[in-house]
Write a protein that holds these residues in place. Structure first.
Motif, PDB file in Angstrom:
ATOM      1  N   ALA A 261       3.947  31.924  21.348  1.00 44.19           N
ATOM      2  CA  ALA A 261       2.945  32.982  21.440  1.00 44.19           C
ATOM      3  C   ALA A 261       2.482  33.062  22.891  1.00 44.19           C
ATOM      4  CB  ALA A 261       1.768  32.693  20.519  1.00 44.19           C
ATOM      5  N   TRP A 262       2.552  34.256  23.468  1.00 46.75           N
ATOM      6  CA  TRP A 262       2.179  34.456  24.871  1.00 46.75           C
ATOM      7  C   TRP A 262       0.772  35.039  24.940  1.00 46.75           C
ATOM      8  CZ3 TRP A 262       5.808  32.142  27.637  1.00 46.75           C
ATOM      9  CH2 TRP A 262       7.111  32.093  27.120  1.00 46.75           C
ATOM     10  N   GLU A 263      -0.089  34.432  25.751  1.00 49.33           N
ATOM     11  CA  GLU A 263      -1.464  34.900  25.888  1.00 49.33           C
ATOM     12  C   GLU A 263      -1.842  34.992  27.367  1.00 49.33           C
ATOM     13  OE1 GLU A 263      -4.346  32.686  23.692  1.00 49.33           O
ATOM     14  OE2 GLU A 263      -3.199  32.731  21.809  1.00 49.33           O
ATOM     15  N   ARG A 264      -2.521  36.084  27.708  1.00 45.58           N
ATOM     16  CA  ARG A 264      -3.019  36.222  29.076  1.00 45.58           C
ATOM     17  C   ARG A 264      -4.463  35.718  29.134  1.00 45.58           C
ATOM     18  NH1 ARG A 264      -6.309  38.882  32.196  1.00 45.58           N
ATOM     19  NH2 ARG A 264      -5.762  39.109  34.409  1.00 45.58           N
ATOM     20  N   HIS A 265      -4.712  34.756  30.023  1.00 44.04           N
ATOM     21  CA  HIS A 265      -6.058  34.244  30.244  1.00 44.04           C
ATOM     22  C   HIS A 265      -6.260  34.000  31.730  1.00 44.04           C
ATOM     23  CE1 HIS A 265      -7.293  33.354  26.055  1.00 44.04           C
ATOM     24  NE2 HIS A 265      -6.016  33.113  25.855  1.00 44.04           N
ATOM     25  N   GLU A 266      -7.446  34.302  32.214  1.00 45.41           N
ATOM     26  CA  GLU A 266      -7.862  33.832  33.531  1.00 45.41           C
ATOM     27  C   GLU A 266      -8.632  32.550  33.282  1.00 45.41           C
ATOM     28  OE1 GLU A 266     -10.388  35.112  37.515  1.00 45.41           O
ATOM     29  OE2 GLU A 266      -9.667  36.671  36.137  1.00 45.41           O
ATOM     30  N   LEU A 267      -7.921  31.439  33.352  1.00 49.69           N
ATOM     31  CA  LEU A 267      -8.507  30.148  33.019  1.00 49.69           C
ATOM     32  C   LEU A 267      -9.722  29.889  33.910  1.00 49.69           C
ATOM     33  CD1 LEU A 267      -5.213  28.116  32.571  1.00 49.69           C
ATOM     34  CD2 LEU A 267      -6.712  29.009  30.778  1.00 49.69           C
ATOM     35  N   GLY A 268     -10.741  29.334  33.308  1.00 47.87           N
ATOM     36  CA  GLY A 268     -12.025  29.208  33.969  1.00 47.87           C
ATOM     37  C   GLY A 268     -12.991  30.267  33.471  1.00 47.87           C
ATOM     38  N   HIS A 269     -12.433  31.360  32.923  1.00 46.93           N
ATOM     39  CA  HIS A 269     -13.243  32.425  32.318  1.00 46.93           C
ATOM     40  C   HIS A 269     -12.954  32.546  30.824  1.00 46.93           C
ATOM     41  CE1 HIS A 269     -14.755  33.897  36.192  1.00 46.93           C
ATOM     42  NE2 HIS A 269     -13.546  33.617  36.652  1.00 46.93           N
ATOM     43  N   THR A 270     -11.683  32.526  30.455  1.00 44.60           N
ATOM     44  CA  THR A 270     -11.300  32.527  29.040  1.00 44.60           C
ATOM     45  C   THR A 270     -10.298  31.404  28.807  1.00 44.60           C
ATOM     46  OG1 THR A 270      -9.456  34.095  29.335  1.00 44.60           O
ATOM     47  CG2 THR A 270     -11.665  35.012  28.862  1.00 44.60           C
ATOM     48  N   PHE A 271     -10.204  30.991  27.540  1.00 39.76           N
ATOM     49  CA  PHE A 271      -9.355  29.846  27.208  1.00 39.76           C
ATOM     50  C   PHE A 271      -8.833  30.048  25.785  1.00 39.76           C
ATOM     51  CE2 PHE A 271      -8.146  25.476  26.400  1.00 39.76           C
ATOM     52  CZ  PHE A 271      -7.767  25.008  27.651  1.00 39.76           C
ATOM     53  N   PRO A 272      -7.607  29.620  25.493  1.00 36.50           N
ATOM     54  CA  PRO A 272      -7.071  29.796  24.132  1.00 36.50           C
ATOM     55  C   PRO A 272      -7.895  29.063  23.085  1.00 36.50           C
ATOM     56  CG  PRO A 272      -5.338  29.188  25.684  1.00 36.50           C
ATOM     57  CD  PRO A 272      -6.636  29.018  26.411  1.00 36.50           C
ATOM     58  N   ASP A 273      -7.929  29.622  21.891  1.00 36.00           N
ATOM     59  CA  ASP A 273      -8.626  28.994  20.776  1.00 36.00           C
ATOM     60  C   ASP A 273      -7.759  27.900  20.160  1.00 36.00           C
ATOM     61  OD1 ASP A 273     -10.814  30.727  21.010  1.00 36.00           O
ATOM     62  OD2 ASP A 273      -9.857  32.233  19.717  1.00 36.00           O
ATOM     63  N   GLY A 274      -8.415  26.968  19.486  1.00 38.82           N
ATOM     64  CA  GLY A 274      -7.707  25.988  18.677  1.00 38.82           C
ATOM     65  C   GLY A 274      -7.496  24.660  19.377  1.00 38.82           C
ATOM     66  N   THR A 275      -6.873  23.741  18.636  1.00 40.84           N
ATOM     67  CA  THR A 275      -6.478  22.440  19.176  1.00 40.84           C
ATOM     68  C   THR A 275      -4.979  22.275  19.000  1.00 40.84           C
ATOM     69  OG1 THR A 275      -6.951  21.330  17.070  1.00 40.84           O
ATOM     70  CG2 THR A 275      -8.715  21.367  18.727  1.00 40.84           C
ATOM     71  N   PHE A 276      -4.405  21.364  19.812  1.00 41.03           N
ATOM     72  CA  PHE A 276      -2.953  21.269  19.917  1.00 41.03           C
ATOM     73  C   PHE A 276      -2.535  19.800  20.013  1.00 41.03           C
ATOM     74  CE2 PHE A 276      -4.545  25.154  21.691  1.00 41.03           C
ATOM     75  CZ  PHE A 276      -3.687  26.137  21.219  1.00 41.03           C
ATOM     76  N   ASP A 277      -1.316  19.532  19.536  1.00 39.40           N
ATOM     77  CA  ASP A 277      -0.790  18.172  19.616  1.00 39.40           C
ATOM     78  C   ASP A 277      -0.397  17.790  21.040  1.00 39.40           C
ATOM     79  OD1 ASP A 277      -0.896  17.727  16.752  1.00 39.40           O
ATOM     80  OD2 ASP A 277       0.762  19.160  16.620  1.00 39.40           O
ATOM     81  N   LEU A 278      -0.088  18.782  21.860  1.00 38.25           N
ATOM     82  CA  LEU A 278       0.257  18.552  23.264  1.00 38.25           C
ATOM     83  C   LEU A 278      -0.354  19.671  24.087  1.00 38.25           C
ATOM     84  CD1 LEU A 278       1.910  17.229  25.595  1.00 38.25           C
ATOM     85  CD2 LEU A 278       3.829  18.711  24.907  1.00 38.25           C
ATOM     86  N   VAL A 279      -1.092  19.297  25.123  1.00 44.99           N
ATOM     87  CA  VAL A 279      -1.610  20.271  26.082  1.00 44.99           C
ATOM     88  C   VAL A 279      -1.046  19.904  27.448  1.00 44.99           C
ATOM     89  CG1 VAL A 279      -3.644  21.268  27.177  1.00 44.99           C
ATOM     90  CG2 VAL A 279      -3.719  20.653  24.743  1.00 44.99           C
ATOM     91  N   CYS A 280      -0.347  20.868  28.072  1.00 41.98           N
ATOM     92  CA  CYS A 280       0.298  20.647  29.365  1.00 41.98           C
ATOM     93  C   CYS A 280      -0.363  21.496  30.430  1.00 41.98           C
ATOM     94  CB  CYS A 280       1.772  21.051  29.309  1.00 41.98           C
ATOM     95  SG  CYS A 280       2.753  20.203  28.075  1.00 41.98           S
ATOM     96  N   ALA A 281      -0.583  20.922  31.584  1.00 41.09           N
ATOM     97  CA  ALA A 281      -1.088  21.654  32.746  1.00 41.09           C
ATOM     98  C   ALA A 281      -0.322  21.151  33.961  1.00 41.09           C
ATOM     99  CB  ALA A 281      -2.585  21.437  32.913  1.00 41.09           C
ATOM    100  N   HIS A 282       0.620  21.966  34.427  1.00 33.54           N
ATOM    101  CA  HIS A 282       1.451  21.574  35.562  1.00 33.54           C
ATOM    102  C   HIS A 282       1.118  22.430  36.779  1.00 33.54           C
ATOM    103  CE1 HIS A 282       3.886  18.980  33.039  1.00 33.54           C
ATOM    104  NE2 HIS A 282       4.019  19.969  32.185  1.00 33.54           N
ATOM    105  N   TYR A 283       0.706  21.777  37.842  1.00 33.82           N
ATOM    106  CA  TYR A 283       0.487  22.419  39.139  1.00 33.82           C
ATOM    107  C   TYR A 283      -0.541  23.547  39.076  1.00 33.82           C
ATOM    108  CZ  TYR A 283       4.736  19.781  39.990  1.00 33.82           C
ATOM    109  OH  TYR A 283       5.666  18.761  40.077  1.00 33.82           O
ATOM    110  N   LEU A 284      -1.659  23.288  38.426  1.00 33.67           N
ATOM    111  CA  LEU A 284      -2.756  24.257  38.409  1.00 33.67           C
ATOM    112  C   LEU A 284      -3.545  24.140  39.710  1.00 33.67           C
ATOM    113  CD1 LEU A 284      -4.269  24.242  34.797  1.00 33.67           C
ATOM    114  CD2 LEU A 284      -2.867  25.996  35.880  1.00 33.67           C
ATOM    115  N   GLN A 285      -2.880  24.440  40.803  1.00 32.79           N
ATOM    116  CA  GLN A 285      -3.508  24.428  42.126  1.00 32.79           C
ATOM    117  C   GLN A 285      -3.267  25.796  42.751  1.00 32.79           C
ATOM    118  OE1 GLN A 285      -1.271  20.823  42.443  1.00 32.79           O
ATOM    119  NE2 GLN A 285      -2.913  19.832  43.596  1.00 32.79           N
ATOM    120  N   SER A 286      -4.289  26.353  43.377  1.00 36.04           N
ATOM    121  CA  SER A 286      -4.245  27.771  43.713  1.00 36.04           C
ATOM    122  C   SER A 286      -4.890  28.040  45.064  1.00 36.04           C
ATOM    123  CB  SER A 286      -4.976  28.567  42.625  1.00 36.04           C
ATOM    124  OG  SER A 286      -5.080  29.926  42.973  1.00 36.04           O
TER     125      SER A 286
END
Length: 211
Positions: free
Chosen positions: A93-118
């Motif tokens: 499922a593809w979702e558009r979010h500006e992280l820091g303002h909106t965030f996906p709902d729910g909980t997950f067995d794996l959450v990945c964040a790679h190179y969130l540097q901007s």
């Protein structure tokens, strides 16, 4: 009076970043994801900053049900095509979010964040705290961040935020009684400049399990 231009909006910056080329990334999953997640039992996964979708496709091909998030519509469109070509489009499922303002709902067995540097405004630590909160009991949080600029770069193009291994854990302040640090590792990898100057840079990798 001197006019100071308004800072570029993150969505505009990243749309421009992806539109300048037909493809920006290699299409291969991040090595830290392959190394750290290959042994995990597939379940639900959240891929933050999914870009052109290589990590989400890799996860879906291994049986994960993935929610993949990015700020740029162009990146999400390319990612969806990649997934369809790989035969795993129905698992993502593809979702558009500006992280820091909106965030996906729910909980997950794996959450990945790679190179969130901007180079544009991003609340890195706030986003990673929300990422940790989105991990289901028994689940995994996997973070990969650049630890340095490349050695060949004499003049950094912007002020970079490079958390240390201990520094990020201190910022997240996850309770020891409910979180276990499985991996906290610095990886050195080769890096070559656009002009062909060879060097290296370091990445930091954290894998944490919610007990």
């Amino acid at each position: 009076m001197t006019h100071t231009p308004a800072p570029e909006q993150p969505a505009d910056f990243w749309e421009g970043f992806y539109r300048k080329d037909d493809r920006v990334w290699s299409g291969r999953p991040n090595p830290s994801l392959v190394r750290e997640a290959d042994e995990l039992t597939p379940g639900t996964a959240l891929d933050l900053g999914c870009g052109e979708g290589a990590d989400a496709v890799w996860l879906a091909a291994r049986g994960w049900r993935v929610t993949a998030v990015d700020i740029a519509d162009t990146a999400l469109e390319r990612a969806a095509r990649h997934a369809a070509d790989a035969g795993v489009g129905e698992r993502i499922a593809w979702e558009r979010h500006e992280l820091g303002h909106t965030f996906p709902d729910g909980t997950f067995d794996l959450v990945c964040a790679h190179y969130l540097q901007s180079p544009v405004d991003l609340d890195l630590y706030g986003i990673l705290r929300r990422a940790a909160a989105a991990v289901a009991p028994g689940g995994t949080l996997l973070i990969t961040l650049h630890g340095t600029w490349p050695t060949w770069m004499a003049e950094p193009p912007f002020h970079g935020e490079f958390p240390t291994l201990d520094g990020l854990l201190a910022e997240l302040a996850l309770p020891d009684e409910t979180w276990t640090v499985v991996t906290a590792r610095a990886d050195r990898k080769p890096s070559t400049s656009p002009e062909g100057v060879e060097g290296h840079r370091e990445d930091n990798v954290w894998r944490l399990r919610r007990t």
